[in-house]
Design a protein around this motif. Structure first.
Motif, mmCIF file in Angstrom:
data_model
loop_
_atom_site.group_PDB
_atom_site.id
_atom_site.type_symbol
_atom_site.label_atom_id
_atom_site.label_comp_id
_atom_site.label_asym_id
_atom_site.label_seq_id
_atom_site.Cartn_x
_atom_site.Cartn_y
_atom_site.Cartn_z
ATOM 1 N N GLU A 39 21.935 22.994 -18.566
ATOM 2 C CA GLU A 39 20.748 22.941 -19.131
ATOM 3 C C GLU A 39 20.799 22.413 -20.738
ATOM 4 O O GLU A 39 22.020 22.339 -21.191
ATOM 5 C CB GLU A 39 20.379 24.206 -19.303
ATOM 6 N N VAL B 143 23.494 24.268 -12.609
ATOM 7 C CA VAL B 143 22.927 23.104 -13.523
ATOM 8 C C VAL B 143 23.262 23.396 -14.614
ATOM 9 O O VAL B 143 23.798 24.318 -15.268
ATOM 10 C CB VAL B 143 21.299 23.358 -13.201
ATOM 11 N N GLY C 84 19.366 19.728 -15.343
ATOM 12 C CA GLY C 84 18.659 20.798 -14.643
ATOM 13 C C GLY C 84 19.143 20.020 -13.107
ATOM 14 O O GLY C 84 18.437 20.700 -11.890
ATOM 15 N N LYS C 85 19.911 19.339 -12.900
ATOM 16 C CA LYS C 85 20.280 18.967 -11.384
ATOM 17 C C LYS C 85 21.579 19.919 -11.028
ATOM 18 O O LYS C 85 22.672 19.936 -11.839
ATOM 19 C CB LYS C 85 20.505 17.624 -11.508
ATOM 20 N N PRO C 86 21.475 20.234 -9.780
ATOM 21 C CA PRO C 86 22.947 21.063 -9.439
ATOM 22 C C PRO C 86 23.970 19.894 -9.179
ATOM 23 O O PRO C 86 24.053 18.910 -8.957
ATOM 24 C CB PRO C 86 22.261 21.519 -7.856
ATOM 25 N N THR D 296 25.279 18.160 -6.392
ATOM 26 C CA THR D 296 24.165 16.786 -6.185
ATOM 27 C C THR D 296 24.714 15.401 -7.010
ATOM 28 O O THR D 296 24.279 14.339 -6.699
ATOM 29 C CB THR D 296 22.716 17.048 -6.334
ATOM 30 N N LEU D 297 25.414 15.789 -7.816
ATOM 31 C CA LEU D 297 26.043 14.920 -8.741
ATOM 32 C C LEU D 297 27.151 13.951 -8.138
ATOM 33 O O LEU D 297 28.236 14.645 -7.697
ATOM 34 C CB LEU D 297 26.486 15.246 -10.149
ATOM 35 N N PHE E 170 21.781 14.384 -16.305
ATOM 36 C CA PHE E 170 21.414 15.211 -15.207
ATOM 37 C C PHE E 170 21.282 16.638 -15.574
ATOM 38 O O PHE E 170 21.603 17.464 -14.759
ATOM 39 C CB PHE E 170 22.779 15.268 -14.235
#
Length: 453
Positions: free
Chosen positions: A431, A429, A398-400, A403-404, A396
């Protein structure tokens, strides 16, 4: 994983219990048949009665090809020899419990030339834990992550605390920008709180914060009136831990007094740390301790081999208004006797050692979990705080976070990005190369992907 543990003393027994709970195939070895019978009866493990330094014993334990071999007897030389033999017989990784600092000084040689993967000194590890606690007198417990840049502290909430009877979502920004509350212990229950959780008097809260701000934040939110920095410390007992700790404290500019009844033990400590005051006396004589300035100390650390002695002296020190008491206990059932003290903390050599070795075992379980850097078990193992390095294996990046689909009772507590610390919200996010601290209840996380449902 196939794990062999030699020596069923306090460290070996606790390690056997923890690793068997994580569904490893554990084989316990000890010289005493009664000890092995008890271990087999209590835990789901195999047991062998024998000498861990003999080839025949290790072959019976099927050491060839085992994933992890740990020798935790009380004797350094036996542990080193057992690891050497296990390595020659085909063990993939070997760990020796080594207490003599002279051996630890050549750990690189032993790793590269003799094949010993890790040497662990329980007493030095415990001394480091105590040293951290003395830097934050209002905290009941302190653990460090990200090479000391992030700390996790445990604080008991008093009615004077500004957070008492407050929802987490209502915590003022003056506090929330410097900390994140990760877990709350209330009686026998432990919670990973959400924004609607209300902090109550008597709660023990675990929170993360930057190392620079932790001391100030801990003092304010605890509601404690004891703001005196710790400068003078009395150590009860001239043990190995005392020797390591005295050196750490003296090098940090602290005034150290050691009480020890055995003259030979006192001389050994002085040989390794000359800048301490030694009082030759029986610490069980509390009147003598008071005459020697117990009530004027900022902190008292009890490090004898007797739990009862350690607990009683800590209670006396607390009643005299000593800012911080730290008590070494071997029996975890006695720790509750210290909990009533406002600034009392217990430490356990087996627990400290076990945490390090469980972390090591998880890191060896598979390739991705090698990115686990630190692991601590909190609240009698009900809560875990783990530190992971983010590399390409993480799904995951780079994904906020919002949203997980993160598991219940799992919290991303802190992030170290390029040596800058922040406490992530749903919009943040993760990184590559971040160092991420995760707190969980009811899970044994091996890698960062494990936080997802």
């Amino acid at each position: 994983m196939d794990i062999i543990i030699v020596g069923m003393g306090r460290v070996g027994t606790q390690l056997t219990r923890e690793l068997s709970k994580e569904n490893h195939n554990v084989t316990a070895i000890d010289l005493k048949e009664k000890v092995i019978d008890k271990i087999i009866e209590k835990y789901d493990v195999q047991g062998i009665t024998g000498n861990g330094t003999l080839v025949g014993t290790l072959e019976s334990a099927e050491v060839k090809g085992c994933d992890l071999f740990i020798s935790a007897t009380p004797y350094d030389e036996d542990n080193i020899l057992a690891c050497l033999i296990a390595n020659r017989l085909g063990a993939k990784n070997t760990v020796a419990r080594v207490r003599n600092p002279e051996y630890l000084g050549q750990s690189e040689f032993m790793r590269e030339e003799l094949g010993i993967s890790l040497m662990i000194n329980p007493e030095f590890s415990t001394a480091l834990e105590i040293f951290r606690l003395l830097q934050f007198p209002n905290a009941m417990d302190v653990e460090s992550f990200a090479n000391g840049r992030i700390d996790m502290a445990e604080i008991k909430i008093t009615k004077e605390s500004p957070l008492c009877n407050m929802k987490l979502s209502q915590i003022p920004s003056e506090f929330s920008k410097d900390l994140l509350i990760c877990a709350v212990c209330r009686g026998d229950e432990v919670y990973i709180p959400n924004g609607n959780f209300v902090i109550e008097e008597g709660d023990s809260i675990h929170f993360t914060g930057s190392h620079k701000q932790l001391g100030k934040v801990a003092r304010v939110i605890s509601g404690s009136k004891k703001e005196k920095p710790i400068k003078s410390i009395m150590l009860i007992g001239a043990s190995r831990i005392s020797t390591y700790l005295a050196n750490l404290l003296v090098n940090a500019g602290k005034e150290v007094t050691v009480v020890e009844r055995n003259e030979d033990n006192a001389k050994k400590l002085i040989d390794h740390c000359k800048k301490v005051d030694i009082i030759l006396s029986d610490a069980n004589n509390h009147d003598v301790l008071i005459e020697e300035g117990l009530d004027n100390m900022d902190a008292v650390v009890t490090l004898t081999d007797a739990d009862e002695t350690n607990i009683l002296i800590s209670m006396v020190a607390d009643s005299l208004g000593v800012t911080k008491t730290i008590t070494k206990v071997n029996d975890p059932n006695l720790s509750s006797l210290i909990e009533k003290a406002e600034n009392g903390t217990t430490v356990s050599v087996p627990e400290t050692t076990c945490d390090i070795l469980v972390q090591y075992a998880r890191a060896k379980k598979n390739i991705s979990s090698s990115y686990m850097r630190t692991l601590y078990k909190l609240v009698d193992g009900k809560i875990e705080a783990a530190e992971f390095e983010v590399q390409d294996y993480v799904k995951f990046i780079g994904k906020p976070l919002s949203t997980l689909k993160i598991k219940d009772n799992v919290l991303v507590a802190a992030v170290n990005r390029n040596n800058k610390i922040f406490f992530p919200s749903g919009n943040d996010v993760i990184e590559r190369n971040d160092i991420v601290v995760v707190v969980s209840k009811g899970y044994s996380l091996s890698n960062l992907n494990d936080i997802l449902k």
